[in-house]
Scaffold this motif. Structure first.
Motif, PDB file in Angstrom:
ATOM      1  N   ASP A  56      -6.680  -2.491   4.532  1.00 49.10           N
ATOM      2  CA  ASP A  56      -6.373  -2.374   3.108  1.00 49.10           C
ATOM      3  C   ASP A  56      -6.366  -0.879   2.833  1.00 49.10           C
ATOM      4  OD1 ASP A  56      -6.375  -5.133   2.537  1.00 49.10           O
ATOM      5  OD2 ASP A  56      -8.535  -5.150   2.211  1.00 49.10           O
ATOM      6  N   HIS A  92       0.481  -1.474   4.876  1.00 48.14           N
ATOM      7  CA  HIS A  92       1.179  -2.183   3.801  1.00 48.14           C
ATOM      8  C   HIS A  92       1.655  -1.220   2.719  1.00 48.14           C
ATOM      9  CE1 HIS A  92      -1.981  -1.754   0.757  1.00 48.14           C
ATOM     10  NE2 HIS A  92      -2.862  -1.916   1.744  1.00 48.14           N
ATOM     11  N   TYR A 100     -10.578  -3.426   7.148  1.00 48.80           N
ATOM     12  CA  TYR A 100      -9.402  -3.710   7.964  1.00 48.80           C
ATOM     13  C   TYR A 100      -9.567  -5.010   8.746  1.00 48.80           C
ATOM     14  CZ  TYR A 100     -11.900  -1.560  12.004  1.00 48.80           C
ATOM     15  OH  TYR A 100     -12.797  -1.238  12.994  1.00 48.80           O
ATOM     16  N   PHE A 114      -1.535  -5.730  -0.008  1.00 50.69           N
ATOM     17  CA  PHE A 114      -2.751  -5.382   0.726  1.00 50.69           C
ATOM     18  C   PHE A 114      -2.585  -5.951   2.124  1.00 50.69           C
ATOM     19  CE2 PHE A 114      -3.265  -9.170  -1.756  1.00 50.69           C
ATOM     20  CZ  PHE A 114      -4.058 -10.058  -1.042  1.00 50.69           C
ATOM     21  N   SER A 115      -3.635  -6.041   2.913  1.00 48.03           N
ATOM     22  CA  SER A 115      -3.486  -6.415   4.313  1.00 48.03           C
ATOM     23  C   SER A 115      -2.808  -7.764   4.503  1.00 48.03           C
ATOM     24  CB  SER A 115      -4.857  -6.412   5.008  1.00 48.03           C
ATOM     25  OG  SER A 115      -5.796  -7.179   4.286  1.00 48.03           O
ATOM     26  N   SER A 116      -2.888  -8.643   3.513  1.00 43.97           N
ATOM     27  CA  SER A 116      -2.254  -9.956   3.603  1.00 43.97           C
ATOM     28  C   SER A 116      -0.733  -9.874   3.703  1.00 43.97           C
ATOM     29  CB  SER A 116      -2.635 -10.801   2.381  1.00 43.97           C
ATOM     30  OG  SER A 116      -2.077 -12.090   2.454  1.00 43.97           O
ATOM     31  N   SER A 156     -10.964  -2.182   0.227  1.00 48.30           N
ATOM     32  CA  SER A 156     -11.215  -0.769   0.497  1.00 48.30           C
ATOM     33  C   SER A 156     -11.615  -0.041  -0.782  1.00 48.30           C
ATOM     34  CB  SER A 156      -9.974  -0.111   1.108  1.00 48.30           C
ATOM     35  OG  SER A 156      -9.726  -0.617   2.405  1.00 48.30           O
ATOM     36  N   TYR A 159     -13.085   1.753   4.133  1.00 47.16           N
ATOM     37  CA  TYR A 159     -11.842   1.045   4.440  1.00 47.16           C
ATOM     38  C   TYR A 159     -12.162  -0.316   5.063  1.00 47.16           C
ATOM     39  CZ  TYR A 159      -8.847   5.142   3.675  1.00 47.16           C
ATOM     40  OH  TYR A 159      -8.157   6.192   3.116  1.00 47.16           O
ATOM     41  N   TYR A 191      -6.775  -0.374  -2.513  1.00 49.59           N
ATOM     42  CA  TYR A 191      -6.329  -1.763  -2.405  1.00 49.59           C
ATOM     43  C   TYR A 191      -7.405  -2.672  -1.794  1.00 49.59           C
ATOM     44  CZ  TYR A 191      -1.450  -0.185  -3.003  1.00 49.59           C
ATOM     45  OH  TYR A 191      -0.276   0.349  -3.470  1.00 49.59           O
ATOM     46  N   GLY A 192      -7.286  -3.967  -2.113  1.00 47.20           N
ATOM     47  CA  GLY A 192      -8.095  -4.980  -1.447  1.00 47.20           C
ATOM     48  C   GLY A 192      -9.569  -4.679  -1.479  1.00 47.20           C
TER      49      GLY A 192
END
Length: 404
Positions: free
Chosen positions: A78, A51, A32, A56-58, A85, A30, A82-83
């Motif tokens: 993420d 999210h 983060y 994703f984290s954005s 991760s 992951y 996703y992203g």
């Protein structure tokens, strides 16, 4: 003020998902982001921020500054698929292209991901040094308690965190998606759509064939999903025919046609509505999802039976009245109408339901000031008083720090 995060990675121990205990043990990575309050600002509490799809984290970029300046540490992963991760393959084709092995759909189950997040919070030493949530931290920085904030699938997961990791949670705030109790019997996607026609698009997402269709039409798909609410929000006024073609994209069969039908694929999405993402941000999203593929994100829609199996281990069908809860319901959300939350107080007695007028589904980006303001108000009014009342030690700390 530019607030820079630490970009960190957590790797899970070898384990098997609870709904597939005989599977070969595996690990997940992951990524983060860890945003801490700037120097001179005391950390009030840590917030686990989750999210949704397709994001994703954005996703939380517009609320980072107001919340960190208000004293909140934001831990933003993420999520799985996703992203940066891990994205465990969930189809035979995906497993083959990733080097062999078996599909690993069970790793996307709600309880399985909560187990991963439990470890991630320990890796981040969540709660350490905070005014609230630090009382349970051990010498290694593990065991801290957090507030959870989620959107879309992240909101769904937030309620799961409240069920599976209740000992780590001070309060839960969801955007758009209300708490859904476990069902006594499995509910098929067709049964769900019968009662909730607005979920028609989920039938398409639940089918493995949707992965390639969306990947082949990725930019158009993202423009559709991220269209601002209101049929006249675009730069040019659409014709009546164009409006009819775009109306109801969330209903069964419509989204696929808008992506693949030779006639509908000619429709200029920008005429129907402008994009929530500016062009630079949109192209960033296209790049991220193109590089990682869509199988991981879409796998969340393919876990109905897995989540049913995991939920059978729950001891309670709701959340305790002592746990503060907040739900923001955007008025223009076609994917998750505000009416879906009407029965939530029966299962989550403490919930504050706050309507957000004029916003669509991506409320944290459409109206970030409303989200950050309502979140802070709820925390100050409900979460922190609950913590002070529940723990004499916590109250003493608050009394000392507040200089009363």
């Amino acid at each position: 003020m530019s607030i820079q995060p630490e970009s960190r990675f957590y790797v899970t121990p070898f384990n098997t998902p609870p709904s597939q205990p005989d599977a070969r043990p595996s690990q997940r990575r992951y990524h983060y982001l860890d945003y801490k309050p700037p120097g001179g600002v005391e950390q009030k509490a840590a917030v686990l921020v989750l999210h949704g799809f397709p994001d994703f984290s954005s996703s939380w970029r517009n609320i980072v500054s107001p919340l960190t300046l208000a004293g909140f540490r934001l831990i933003i992963p993420d999520l799985l698929g996703y992203g940066l991760s891990s994205s465990p393959p969930t189809s035979k084709a995906g497993a083959k292209s990733s080097g062999g092995g078996e599909p690993r759909l069970a790793e996307y189950g709600g309880k399985a991901i909560c187990t991963d997040l439990d470890g991630l919070l320990d890796h981040a030493k969540a709660g350490q040094g905070a005014l609230y949530g630090s009382q349970t931290v051990d010498k290694e920085g593990r065991g801290g308690r957090v507030i959870v904030l989620g959107h879309d699938w992240g909101s769904w997961l937030s309620w799961k965190v409240g069920q599976w990791l209740q000992h780590r949670v001070m309060g839960i705030a969801g955007l758009c998606v209300p708490f859904a109790p476990p069902t006594p019997e499995p509910v098929s996607i067709d049964q769900l759509i019968k009662f909730l026609p607005n979920f028609g698009y989920q039938k398409f997402f639940a089918e493995e064939r949707s992965t390639k269709i969306i990947e082949d039409n990725l930019e158009r798909f993202l423009r559709l999903v991220y269209t601002k609410p209101g049929l006249f929000s675009g730069p040019d006024q659409p014709t009546k025919g164009e409006l009819e073609k775009a109306r109801g994209w969330n209903l069964e069969g419509r989204l696929e046609k808008l992506l693949t039908d030779p006639e509908l694929s000619k429709l200029d999405i920008s005429k129907v509505g402008s994009c929530i993402l500016d062009e630079r941000e949109l192209q960033r999203y296209v790049s991220v999802f193109r590089s990682r593929g869509m199988e991981g994100p879409l796998s969340w829609y393919r876990t109905r039976m897995i989540n049913f199996q995991e939920d059978r281990d729950l001891k309670e069908s709701g959340l305790p009245a002592s746990l503060p809860a907040l739900l923001l319901t955007p008025s223009e959300d076609v994917a998750v109408p505000a009416s879906m939350s009407v029965n939530m107080p029966r299962r989550v007695p403490s919930v504050n339901i706050v309507p957000v007028q004029g916003s669509g589904h991506f409320v944290q980006n459409e109206m970030p000031n409303v989200v950050s303001t309502e979140f802070q108000r709820w925390v100050e009014d409900k979460v922190f008083p609950s913590e002070r009342n529940a723990s004499p030690f916590s109250f003493k700390g608050w009394l000392t720090r507040s200089k009363l």
